[in-house]
Design an enzyme around this catalytic site. Structure first.
Site, short mmCIF file in Angstrom:
data_model
loop_
_atom_site.label_atom_id
_atom_site.label_comp_id
_atom_site.label_asym_id
_atom_site.label_seq_id
_atom_site.Cartn_x
_atom_site.Cartn_y
_atom_site.Cartn_z
N HIS A 344 64.30 -12.21 152.64
CA HIS A 344 65.61 -12.51 151.80
C HIS A 344 65.55 -13.75 151.06
O HIS A 344 65.35 -14.91 151.79
CB HIS A 344 66.58 -12.10 152.66
CG HIS A 344 67.74 -11.91 151.68
ND1 HIS A 344 68.19 -10.66 151.08
CD2 HIS A 344 68.71 -12.75 151.04
CE1 HIS A 344 69.18 -10.82 150.23
NE2 HIS A 344 69.55 -12.02 150.16
N ALA A 345 65.65 -13.95 149.99
CA ALA A 345 65.73 -15.06 149.17
C ALA A 345 66.47 -16.22 149.65
O ALA A 345 67.54 -15.72 149.82
CB ALA A 345 65.52 -14.90 147.82
N HIS A 374 68.47 -17.94 140.26
CA HIS A 374 69.55 -18.10 141.06
C HIS A 374 69.46 -19.04 142.01
O HIS A 374 70.10 -19.86 142.39
CB HIS A 374 69.56 -16.52 141.73
CG HIS A 374 70.67 -16.47 142.80
ND1 HIS A 374 72.13 -16.07 142.74
CD2 HIS A 374 70.71 -16.65 144.18
CE1 HIS A 374 72.84 -16.18 143.77
NE2 HIS A 374 72.08 -16.38 144.67
N GLU A 375 68.27 -18.98 142.88
CA GLU A 375 67.74 -19.91 143.96
C GLU A 375 67.70 -21.53 143.28
O GLU A 375 68.14 -22.26 144.22
CB GLU A 375 66.55 -19.45 144.63
CG GLU A 375 66.34 -18.22 145.23
CD GLU A 375 67.50 -17.73 146.11
OE1 GLU A 375 67.99 -18.98 146.77
OE2 GLU A 375 68.05 -16.90 146.38
N HIS A 378 71.19 -22.93 143.31
CA HIS A 378 71.67 -23.55 144.48
C HIS A 378 70.89 -25.15 145.04
O HIS A 378 71.44 -25.98 145.24
CB HIS A 378 71.01 -22.77 145.83
CG HIS A 378 71.72 -21.38 145.88
ND1 HIS A 378 72.94 -21.41 145.96
CD2 HIS A 378 71.21 -20.07 146.05
CE1 HIS A 378 73.52 -19.89 146.16
NE2 HIS A 378 72.22 -19.43 146.31
N GLU A 402 76.93 -19.63 144.29
CA GLU A 402 76.31 -18.37 143.87
C GLU A 402 76.35 -18.18 142.39
O GLU A 402 75.36 -17.54 141.89
CB GLU A 402 76.81 -17.04 144.57
CG GLU A 402 76.74 -16.97 146.11
CD GLU A 402 75.30 -17.48 146.80
OE1 GLU A 402 74.60 -17.02 146.13
OE2 GLU A 402 75.32 -17.80 147.91
N HIS A 502 72.93 -9.37 154.80
CA HIS A 502 74.23 -10.39 155.16
C HIS A 502 74.89 -10.10 156.35
O HIS A 502 75.55 -10.66 156.77
CB HIS A 502 74.84 -10.42 153.74
CG HIS A 502 74.19 -10.83 152.70
ND1 HIS A 502 73.37 -10.27 151.89
CD2 HIS A 502 74.17 -11.94 152.08
CE1 HIS A 502 72.74 -10.92 151.04
NE2 HIS A 502 73.33 -11.97 150.97
N TYR A 512 79.55 -13.40 146.23
CA TYR A 512 78.84 -12.73 145.45
C TYR A 512 79.64 -11.82 144.43
O TYR A 512 79.62 -11.93 143.21
CB TYR A 512 77.98 -11.79 145.88
CG TYR A 512 76.81 -12.43 146.88
CD1 TYR A 512 76.08 -13.40 146.15
CD2 TYR A 512 76.99 -12.25 148.32
CE1 TYR A 512 75.07 -14.18 147.21
CE2 TYR A 512 76.04 -12.97 149.11
CZ TYR A 512 75.16 -13.79 148.39
OH TYR A 512 74.20 -14.43 149.31
O1 X8Z Z 1 71.65 -12.80 148.86
C1 X8Z Z 1 71.44 -12.85 147.41
C2 X8Z Z 1 70.66 -14.03 146.95
C3 X8Z Z 1 70.39 -15.19 147.79
S1 X8Z Z 1 72.01 -16.03 148.31
C4 X8Z Z 1 69.24 -13.45 146.68
N1 X8Z Z 1 72.05 -12.03 146.59
C5 X8Z Z 1 73.20 -10.98 147.02
C6 X8Z Z 1 72.12 -9.77 147.72
O2 X8Z Z 1 70.87 -10.11 147.31
O3 X8Z Z 1 72.68 -8.93 148.32
C7 X8Z Z 1 72.04 -12.47 145.29
C8 X8Z Z 1 73.09 -11.16 144.52
C9 X8Z Z 1 73.53 -10.55 145.93
ZN ZN Z 2 72.45 -17.23 146.48
#
Ligand code: X8Z
Ligand code: ZN
Length: 603
Positions: A344-345, A374-375, A378, A402, A502, A512
């Site tokens: 997960h990024a 997006h990354e 950050h 975010e 998450h 988000y």
């Molecule tokens: O978790 C993320 C990022 C890392 S902060 C890739 N996002 C959420 C997800 O993947 O569920 C970005 C959008 C929503």
């Molecule tokens: Zn993020």
């Protein structure tokens, strides 16, 4: 570090943050408060950095040992933070300088995972937390127990994105959800200990502690969320109606009800949170006018680092310094084949100064092109506030963090792609609707999901949702907000929330939802700063010094001021506002309303 910070405190033990009278500690003054918080920051810096290093190694090389090392380092952060938070109550009765008062407040809410005072419980909770995240990272679906054919999340996600065979989609959807039932009892204990920890910091429970991130009473933040959702809900319903009708056309009414919930496995994404992958099924016109960025990137043989270079160049065009060499040496850009990682990024600043990195299993496609921006958002934020005192080295609130990279990615317009040579020809405005549809499948489809994850979790933390109802309540929310349903019956033997990163990784999610509103508000303000006047979805701030300056000024503030001030610095407004998002999508809204005239809308 001064000795006074490590001696045992003369306070009432359990709930020290509520203060204690009795004989009380020696008198103190504001100067001592400043000295205290200065040395607290120095002590925490060392522990944060040690914890980040351990956590980096754990998530890029998952083994029992790296898990233990990461858990121990985090335990040290928890123990010190609790001790310092308790000690800080000595200054509660004083009139303090604004920055000292804010730092003390931030110190008390700094942990996403607080633990109780008992060291055994701190250890138990740290091990649980790291273990849950690692288990998600190692997760695989092995059909009928056959180890040779196991599929990881990347493989299953590819099926979700590209297959149109309902049986195959269902197997991938169900298969990934086999990783989470074993997490359930540990998650239950995790909630118990986390709540106990929040209470040790003076909060009613973990939801109240998380919500304190927003500088206002929890109820006001929740009301803001509801207000924003009501503003965007009609657009979501219109999109949902169009997508449902398109899926009926493709799969038939046996699979997709004409006026009910959409089965979750048909939307192109493991969690139905982004629908961009089913774009071909819902395109506004069969004669494509637009372009396919995925194809362009592959045709041009752009590799993983090349993807990141595009993102970096954008930020540099706004006046930010290029990323340091160490970023390129230390980041993880591709999924290793010989060991487990958390794919997960995420974006890191290991030493809270210059040691920036991303960890992302990049694939060469349009979706990851946006995620790279997006990354990097950050990373550029982290570096912009790195001159701040340690407790201010964070974003104005978590949604700001975010939103920054996504804001920049909104400027990845066809004209921009042409400017940097990725598109040969000037794009025709006929492609506008296609582009807006793709954006809506990504951004508008996400909104109810962004909202419901923490609706679920806050209620789990307050006890309104008991562990006996974890899965049922999850699907109640999925139906209510997203208008989707599980494709097969689910029960409490399942733990579907745990199949979303998450939840086991304990990362708050309301960030988000708010970020998806804020990024359009930021985009509108920066476009105005750049002197742009046309439709919002055509604007790109690429190479615009004025917009860059405005952005940088806000990022540099870090967490030094309450977020409405940072919002004002960037946009001139003090409230989160969904009108920018609605303006951006206005042409698509008109198109959807016209096409939905004879269709059922809602669920
Ligand atoms: O978790 C993320 C990022 C890392 S902060 C890739 N996002 C959420 C997800 O993947 O569920 C970005 C959008 C929503
Ligand atoms: Zn993020």
């Amino acid at each position: 570090m001064t000795a006074c910070l490590i001696v045992a405190l003369p306070f009432c033990a359990a709930l020290a943050l509520t203060g204690c009278a009795d004989d009380g500690p020696a008198p103190v003054d504001a100067e001592q408060a400043r000295a205290f918080i200065d040395s607290a920051e120095a002590r925490l810096m060392d522990l944060w950095i040690a914890s980040q290093r351990a956590s980096w190694v754990q998530s890029t090389f998952i083994t029992d040992d790296t898990e233990r090392i990461a858990a121990k380092a985090y335990e040290d952060v928890i123990a010190a933070t609790l001790e310092l938070a308790e000690e800080s109550t000595r200054f509660d009765h004083l009139e303090l300088p604004g920055d000292v008062e804010r730092k003390i407040k931030l110190l008390r809410r700094s942990l996403v995972l607080p633990a109780p005072r008992d060291p055994a419980k701190q250890e138990e909770l740290s091990i649980l937390a790291v273990g849950l995240e690692s288990d998600y990272g190692k997760g695989e679906y092995c059909p009928e127990g056959s180890a040779s054919e196991c599929q990881d999340l990347a493989q299953l996600s590819r099926i979700m994105a590209t297959s149109r065979d309902p049986e195959e989609l269902l197997e991938a959807w169900r298969g990934w959800r086999t990783i989470s039932p074993p997490m359930r009892p540990r998650y239950e204990r995790f909630v118990e200990l986390g709540n106990e920890g929040a209470q040790a910091f003076g909060f009613a429970d973990l939801s109240e502690m998380w919500l304190s991130n927003y500088d206002m009473p929890s109820k006001e933040t929740m009301a803001d969320m509801e207000r924003l959702w009501q503003e965007v809900r009609p657009l979501y319903l219109a999109l949902h109606a169009h997508v449902r009708a398109s899926l009926v056309k493709h799969y038939g009414t046996r699979l997709v009800p004409e006026d009910g919930h959409i089965p979750a496995h048909l939307l192109g994404n493991m969690w139905s949170q982004s629908w961009i992958n089913i774009y071909p099924l819902v395109a506004p016109s069969q004669q494509a006018q637009g372009f396919d960025l995925t194809q362009i990137l592959r045709a041009r043989k752009v590799d993983e680092r090349g993807m990141v270079r595009f993102g970096e160049r954008f930020f540099v065009s706004l006046g930010f310094d290029p990323l340091p060499d160490t970023f390129w040496e230390r980041s993880l850009f591709t999924q290793p084949t010989d060991h487990d990682v958390v794919c997960h990024a995420s974006a890191w600043n290991i030493d809270l100064e210059q040691d920036l990195r991303i960890k992302m299993c990049i694939e060469i496609n349009e979706e990851d092109f946006a995620t790279v921006h997006h990354e990097l958002g950050h990373n550029f934020y982290q570096r912009a506030y790195s001159h701040q005192p340690p407790l201010f080295r964070d974003s104005a609130n978590d949604a700001f963090h975010e939103a920054i990279g996504d804001t920049v990615a909104l400027s990845v317009t066809p004209s921009y792609l042409q400017q940097i040579g990725l598109l040969d020809e000037a794009p025709s405005p006929d492609g506008d609707l296609e582009l807006l549809m793709k954006m809506a499948l990504e951004k508008v489809a996400f909104l109810p999901f962004g909202l419901l994850v923490d609706q679920w979790r806050w209620k789990v933390f307050t006890g309104e949702i008991s562990s006996a109802d974890y899965n049922k309540s999850w699907w109640d929310l999925r139906r209510k907000y997203q208008g989707i349903d599980a494709p097969v019956p689910r029960s409490e033997a399942d733990f579907d929330p745990g199949a979303k990163y998450h939840i086991p990784a304990n990362t708050p999610y309301s960030r988000y939802f708010f970020a998806h509103i804020l990024q359009f508000q930021f985009h509108r303000a920066l476009c105005k700063e750049a002197g742009y006047e046309g439709p919002l979805h055509h604007c790109s701030i690429y190479d615009n010094a004025a917009a860059g300056e405005r952005l940088k000024k806000t990022l540099k503030m870090g967490m030094s001021r309450p977020w409405p001030e940072a919002l004002e610095a960037l946009t001139g407004e003090r409230r989160m506002d969904a009108t920018a998002l609605l303006d951006y999508f206005a042409p698509l809204t008109a198109w959807l309303d016209e096409h939905n005239q004879d269709r059922p809308v809602g669920f």
